[in-house]
Design a protein around this motif. Structure first.
Motif, PDB file in Angstrom:
ATOM      1  N   TRP A 149     -31.824   0.252  35.081  1.00 14.28           N
ATOM      2  CA  TRP A 149     -31.516   1.666  34.813  1.00 14.28           C
ATOM      3  C   TRP A 149     -30.018   1.887  34.631  1.00 14.28           C
ATOM      4  CZ3 TRP A 149     -35.772   2.636  33.070  1.00 14.28           C
ATOM      5  CH2 TRP A 149     -36.972   2.429  33.735  1.00 14.28           C
ATOM      6  N   GLN A 150     -29.212   1.156  35.380  1.00  9.13           N
ATOM      7  CA  GLN A 150     -27.763   1.284  35.215  1.00  9.13           C
ATOM      8  C   GLN A 150     -27.332   0.809  33.822  1.00  9.13           C
ATOM      9  OE1 GLN A 150     -26.696  -1.016  38.706  1.00  9.13           O
ATOM     10  NE2 GLN A 150     -26.034   0.838  39.800  1.00  9.13           N
ATOM     11  N   GLY A 151     -27.922  -0.278  33.377  1.00 13.85           N
ATOM     12  CA  GLY A 151     -27.614  -0.785  32.033  1.00 13.85           C
ATOM     13  C   GLY A 151     -28.045   0.183  30.952  1.00 13.85           C
ATOM     14  N   LEU A 152     -29.233   0.756  31.113  1.00 11.93           N
ATOM     15  CA  LEU A 152     -29.716   1.742  30.141  1.00 11.93           C
ATOM     16  C   LEU A 152     -28.809   2.962  30.131  1.00 11.93           C
ATOM     17  CD1 LEU A 152     -31.757   2.692  28.053  1.00 11.93           C
ATOM     18  CD2 LEU A 152     -33.204   3.489  29.957  1.00 11.93           C
ATOM     19  N   ASN A 153     -28.389   3.415  31.296  1.00 12.85           N
ATOM     20  CA  ASN A 153     -27.494   4.566  31.406  1.00 12.85           C
ATOM     21  C   ASN A 153     -26.169   4.286  30.688  1.00 12.85           C
ATOM     22  OD1 ASN A 153     -27.004   7.233  32.481  1.00 12.85           O
ATOM     23  ND2 ASN A 153     -25.574   6.267  33.897  1.00 12.85           N
ATOM     24  N   GLU A 154     -25.615   3.104  30.908  1.00 10.89           N
ATOM     25  CA  GLU A 154     -24.367   2.715  30.242  1.00 10.89           C
ATOM     26  C   GLU A 154     -24.561   2.638  28.726  1.00 10.89           C
ATOM     27  OE1 GLU A 154     -22.995  -0.952  32.001  1.00 10.89           O
ATOM     28  OE2 GLU A 154     -22.983  -0.048  34.007  1.00 10.89           O
ATOM     29  N   THR A 155     -25.701   2.124  28.297  1.00 14.69           N
ATOM     30  CA  THR A 155     -25.983   2.012  26.869  1.00 14.69           C
ATOM     31  C   THR A 155     -26.091   3.395  26.221  1.00 14.69           C
ATOM     32  OG1 THR A 155     -27.104  -0.106  27.178  1.00 14.69           O
ATOM     33  CG2 THR A 155     -27.611   1.099  25.158  1.00 14.69           C
ATOM     34  N   ILE A 156     -26.824   4.296  26.861  1.00 16.49           N
ATOM     35  CA  ILE A 156     -26.985   5.655  26.329  1.00 16.49           C
ATOM     36  C   ILE A 156     -25.627   6.331  26.203  1.00 16.49           C
ATOM     37  CG2 ILE A 156     -27.824   7.988  26.889  1.00 16.49           C
ATOM     38  CD1 ILE A 156     -30.304   6.569  28.194  1.00 16.49           C
ATOM     39  N   ASN A 157     -24.863   6.338  27.285  1.00 15.27           N
ATOM     40  CA  ASN A 157     -23.573   7.022  27.270  1.00 15.27           C
ATOM     41  C   ASN A 157     -22.582   6.344  26.329  1.00 15.27           C
ATOM     42  OD1 ASN A 157     -23.436   9.414  29.230  1.00 15.27           O
ATOM     43  ND2 ASN A 157     -24.601   7.868  30.349  1.00 15.27           N
ATOM     44  N   GLY A 158     -22.564   5.030  26.327  1.00 17.44           N
ATOM     45  CA  GLY A 158     -21.677   4.305  25.421  1.00 17.44           C
ATOM     46  C   GLY A 158     -22.002   4.567  23.964  1.00 17.44           C
ATOM     47  N   TYR A 159     -23.279   4.589  23.659  1.00 18.90           N
ATOM     48  CA  TYR A 159     -23.709   4.852  22.286  1.00 18.90           C
ATOM     49  C   TYR A 159     -23.293   6.253  21.844  1.00 18.90           C
ATOM     50  CZ  TYR A 159     -26.715   5.328  18.203  1.00 18.90           C
ATOM     51  OH  TYR A 159     -27.175   5.535  16.938  1.00 18.90           O
ATOM     52  N   LEU A 160     -23.573   7.252  22.676  1.00 16.72           N
ATOM     53  CA  LEU A 160     -23.249   8.632  22.315  1.00 16.72           C
ATOM     54  C   LEU A 160     -21.743   8.865  22.250  1.00 16.72           C
ATOM     55  CD1 LEU A 160     -25.987  10.501  24.364  1.00 16.72           C
ATOM     56  CD2 LEU A 160     -25.939  10.096  21.895  1.00 16.72           C
ATOM     57  N   ASP A 161     -20.982   8.127  23.030  1.00 16.45           N
ATOM     58  CA  ASP A 161     -19.525   8.276  23.010  1.00 16.45           C
ATOM     59  C   ASP A 161     -18.879   7.566  21.822  1.00 16.45           C
ATOM     60  OD1 ASP A 161     -19.378   9.939  25.209  1.00 16.45           O
ATOM     61  OD2 ASP A 161     -19.114   8.291  26.631  1.00 16.45           O
ATOM     62  N   ARG A 162     -19.618   6.742  21.123  1.00 15.39           N
ATOM     63  CA  ARG A 162     -19.071   6.059  19.939  1.00 15.39           C
ATOM     64  C   ARG A 162     -18.940   6.988  18.744  1.00 15.39           C
ATOM     65  NH1 ARG A 162     -22.832   1.171  18.903  1.00 15.39           N
ATOM     66  NH2 ARG A 162     -22.547   2.055  16.861  1.00 15.39           N
ATOM     67  N   PHE A 163     -19.648   8.096  18.766  1.00 14.37           N
ATOM     68  CA  PHE A 163     -19.668   8.996  17.623  1.00 14.37           C
ATOM     69  C   PHE A 163     -18.947  10.297  17.940  1.00 14.37           C
ATOM     70  CE2 PHE A 163     -23.427   6.325  17.420  1.00 14.37           C
ATOM     71  CZ  PHE A 163     -23.220   5.711  16.200  1.00 14.37           C
ATOM     72  N   THR A 164     -18.197  10.764  16.953  1.00 15.35           N
ATOM     73  CA  THR A 164     -17.470  12.020  17.106  1.00 15.35           C
ATOM     74  C   THR A 164     -18.081  13.087  16.200  1.00 15.35           C
ATOM     75  OG1 THR A 164     -15.911  11.577  15.312  1.00 15.35           O
ATOM     76  CG2 THR A 164     -15.322  10.726  17.518  1.00 15.35           C
ATOM     77  N   ILE A 165     -17.622  14.309  16.397  1.00 11.62           N
ATOM     78  CA  ILE A 165     -18.049  15.398  15.517  1.00 11.62           C
ATOM     79  C   ILE A 165     -17.617  15.078  14.080  1.00 11.62           C
ATOM     80  CG2 ILE A 165     -17.737  17.859  14.993  1.00 11.62           C
ATOM     81  CD1 ILE A 165     -19.529  17.227  17.481  1.00 11.62           C
ATOM     82  N   ALA A 166     -16.459  14.469  13.925  1.00 13.24           N
ATOM     83  CA  ALA A 166     -15.997  14.074  12.583  1.00 13.24           C
ATOM     84  C   ALA A 166     -16.971  13.083  11.942  1.00 13.24           C
ATOM     85  CB  ALA A 166     -14.597  13.472  12.663  1.00 13.24           C
ATOM     86  N   ASP A 167     -17.495  12.151  12.733  1.00 14.21           N
ATOM     87  CA  ASP A 167     -18.477  11.190  12.203  1.00 14.21           C
ATOM     88  C   ASP A 167     -19.721  11.919  11.706  1.00 14.21           C
ATOM     89  OD1 ASP A 167     -16.916   8.925  12.892  1.00 14.21           O
ATOM     90  OD2 ASP A 167     -17.795   8.875  14.904  1.00 14.21           O
ATOM     91  N   LEU A 168     -20.178  12.902  12.463  1.00 12.79           N
ATOM     92  CA  LEU A 168     -21.389  13.635  12.080  1.00 12.79           C
ATOM     93  C   LEU A 168     -21.150  14.502  10.845  1.00 12.79           C
ATOM     94  CD1 LEU A 168     -22.784  14.691  15.572  1.00 12.79           C
ATOM     95  CD2 LEU A 168     -23.359  12.694  14.198  1.00 12.79           C
ATOM     96  N   MET A 169     -19.921  14.951  10.666  1.00  8.11           N
ATOM     97  CA  MET A 169     -19.585  15.743   9.473  1.00  8.11           C
ATOM     98  C   MET A 169     -19.777  14.928   8.195  1.00  8.11           C
ATOM     99  SD  MET A 169     -16.086  17.617  10.675  1.00  8.11           S
ATOM    100  CE  MET A 169     -15.589  17.999   9.002  1.00  8.11           C
ATOM    101  N   ARG A 170     -19.547  13.638   8.293  1.00  6.39           N
ATOM    102  CA  ARG A 170     -19.637  12.777   7.107  1.00  6.39           C
ATOM    103  C   ARG A 170     -21.073  12.591   6.640  1.00  6.39           C
ATOM    104  NH1 ARG A 170     -14.863  11.179   9.343  1.00  6.39           N
ATOM    105  NH2 ARG A 170     -15.178   9.483  10.767  1.00  6.39           N
ATOM    106  N   ARG A 171     -22.033  12.898   7.491  1.00  2.00           N
ATOM    107  CA  ARG A 171     -23.463  12.835   7.161  1.00  2.00           C
ATOM    108  C   ARG A 171     -23.894  11.477   6.617  1.00  2.00           C
ATOM    109  NH1 ARG A 171     -22.453  18.277   5.364  1.00  2.00           N
ATOM    110  NH2 ARG A 171     -23.781  19.717   6.474  1.00  2.00           N
TER     111      ARG A 171
END
Length: 143
Positions: free
Chosen positions: A112-134
């Motif tokens: 569960w700790q590894g999954l938690n780190e993976t989820i948070n790490g994955y979501l922190d890799r992307f910025t609002i600017a990244d999502l703007m690029r679509r």
């Protein structure tokens, strides 16, 4: 973990404001119309974003909302951690949860700790600017 409409709408609002950041302050009504979100529901989301200083707001004529920082400085993870009760895969890893009495002998805790780190790490890799690029955001993750 299931991301709520509040989290999804908060990301849409942040992207909308980033795409229109040259327009100064943008009224709630305009954002709600562009995003097809109820003004009342959007107001509660924006209050949360303003309180956390992700957005700045001005009342009155010419008022509205805008980002307080460039879109590159907001991670998806930071927005979702603000709007969601928790992103933790299990309750013992939620922010503010007391220490688990079984942690020392729990055979699943590292999973569960590894999954938690993976989820948070994955979501922190992307910025609002990244999502703007679509682009193909998220399609380059390898396990």
């Amino acid at each position: 973990m299931l991301i709520s409409t509040k989290g999804r709408y908060a990301l849409r609002v942040m992207i909308d404001l980033a795409e229109h950041q040259g327009e100064n302050y943008i009224p709630l009504k305009v954002i709600a119309g562009r995003q097809e979100i109820s003004e009342k529901y959007l107001e509660s989301i924006i209050k949360l974003l303003v309180k956390a200083r992700l957005l700045g707001g001005v009342r009155g004529k010419g008022g509205g909302y805008r980002l307080t920082k460039p879109p590159e400085q907001y991670t998806v993870g930071s927005v979702l951690r603000l709007t969601e009760e928790s992103l933790a895969p299990v309750s013992c890893l939620e922010q503010g949860s007391g220490p688990c009495t079984r942690a020392a002998e729990c055979p699943t805790l590292p999973l569960w700790q590894g999954l938690n780190e993976t989820i948070n790490g994955y979501l922190d890799r992307f910025t609002i600017a990244d999502l703007m690029r679509r682009g193909d955001v998220g399609d380059n993750y390898v396990i």
